[in-house]
Design an enzyme around this catalytic site. Sequence first.
Site: not given
Ligand code: SDX
Length: 436
Positions: A313, A371
């Site tokens: 998140h 989710d």
């Molecule tokens: C919702 O914003 C909100 O409030 C949204 C929401 C709402 O109620 O409106 O809460 C609803 O959208 C919840 C999120 C649902 N999405 C998912 O579950 C999809 C999977 N999650 C990822 O796509 C991701 O975690 C995001 C999109 C949610 C957040 O993306 P960020 O901000 O780019 O993630 P981050 O900066 O925390 O990532 C840090 C690291 C990165 O790796 P490095 O570059 O440091 O090596 O963690 C990795 C990311 O690639 N990473 C993941 C991951 N999420 C982040 N790696 C694997 N699986 C994941 N799910």
Amino acid sequence: MSHNTSSKQIGSATLTYDNKSATLPVLSGSIGPAVADIRKIQNELGIFTFDPSYGATASCESSITYIDGDEGILLYRGYPIEQLAEHSTFLEVAYLLLWGNLPNAGELKDFTHNVTMHTMLHEQIRRFWDGFRRDAHPMAMLCSVVGAMSAFYPDSIDIHDPRQREISAFRMIAKIPTITAWAHKYNVGQPFMYPRNDLTYADNFLFMFHAVPPEAYKPNPILSRAMDRIFILHADHEQNASTSTVRLAGSTGANPFACIAAGIASLWGPAHGGANEAVLKMLAEIGHKDHIPEFIKQVKDKNSHVKLMGFGHRVYKNYDPRAKIMQKTCYEVLEELGIKDEPMLDLAMELEKIALEDPYFVERKLYPNVDFYSGIILKAMGFPTTMFTPIFALARTVGWVSQWMEMIEDPQQRIGRPRQVYTGAPSRDYVPVDKR
Ligand code: SDX
């Protein structure tokens, strides 16, 4: 008593560049991080700030929802989500989000009446569905039908008239369950069920979704309570991508129905509201807990572009409080429905356990979000995966409408217009085609 305060200056920050310096006011709200007001920075230093996904940018002042990502705290108008999920109802939460305080019994009765009186759709809107293929994704139908609503309700789109704003709010909150249920009925080729004013908000949605004309419909109190709680958990969430989309569209003066349609489109993405559908697809692809290690290996391989859906998140760097409540509700619903072993839940629990012990996820502070479990409950409640995101959109409509109203009523409100760092070609002269 309103708790809506304005931010106050608590200090200042000085930024120096190119032998110039700018003194930026530091503002604080009621709780949460302070902000540096950078509105003068271009005039004083001749530079912009750069924050491409707005991760460090406060786009507005808001008194609706507060999130503490490190502590895993979520408050709707100051009330903890855990207490609202336990003791409140969705329409009571809708009143709270819209007007700022919990209603007394009379206020709740009036509000419920006003919503109930707007659940029907203009009969011409039914014609929209004839244009879709039967297998159209229901989110495509929600985007289209909601976007067209201003053409059917032109008497409530003057955003400068408070009464019209209120009517469009009631219409949007009341009609989105009908539109969502009808999208499903169209997918499965069953007749549309008209709303029933004798049912609660959640029961009415379940009725329109599940009932068929030849059968008498008896609400299931377990499903009603679970549905209402799922709506509460998805109602609002500060300035997430879809809410920011609604605010940006609203800042141009677009009508409220068009703004909500923009929010629906934004929520559809798998990184946002589309994640619940993606979680079920991911669990189905993993298939068995013996395949989890291989899947986790893929997730760690950046070139695979495989994400652990339902994890991570932008704000929560701790357990999403909604995920905890969703997991608890999952158990309750499965048990009360007599579903002994739900393989998807067992697989999800094992996947969560492994991920929460794996340094890759621990170092990146990746925890289950709202989710991760919602899809499992919705599947157990008989919803097809394509309906998961529409149900999220149905619930979030009250948050979008509340945030839209707050923005319209904000005296500081101006059209949203970010700038950029230009990296393209400097000015150059046109070259005739025979000279190229
Ligand atoms: C919702 O914003 C909100 O409030 C949204 C929401 C709402 O109620 O409106 O809460 C609803 O959208 C919840 C999120 C649902 N999405 C998912 O579950 C999809 C999977 N999650 C990822 O796509 C991701 O975690 C995001 C999109 C949610 C957040 O993306 P960020 O901000 O780019 O993630 P981050 O900066 O925390 O990532 C840090 C690291 C990165 O790796 P490095 O570059 O440091 O090596 O963690 C990795 C990311 O690639 N990473 C993941 C991951 N999420 C982040 N790696 C694997 N699986 C994941 N799910």
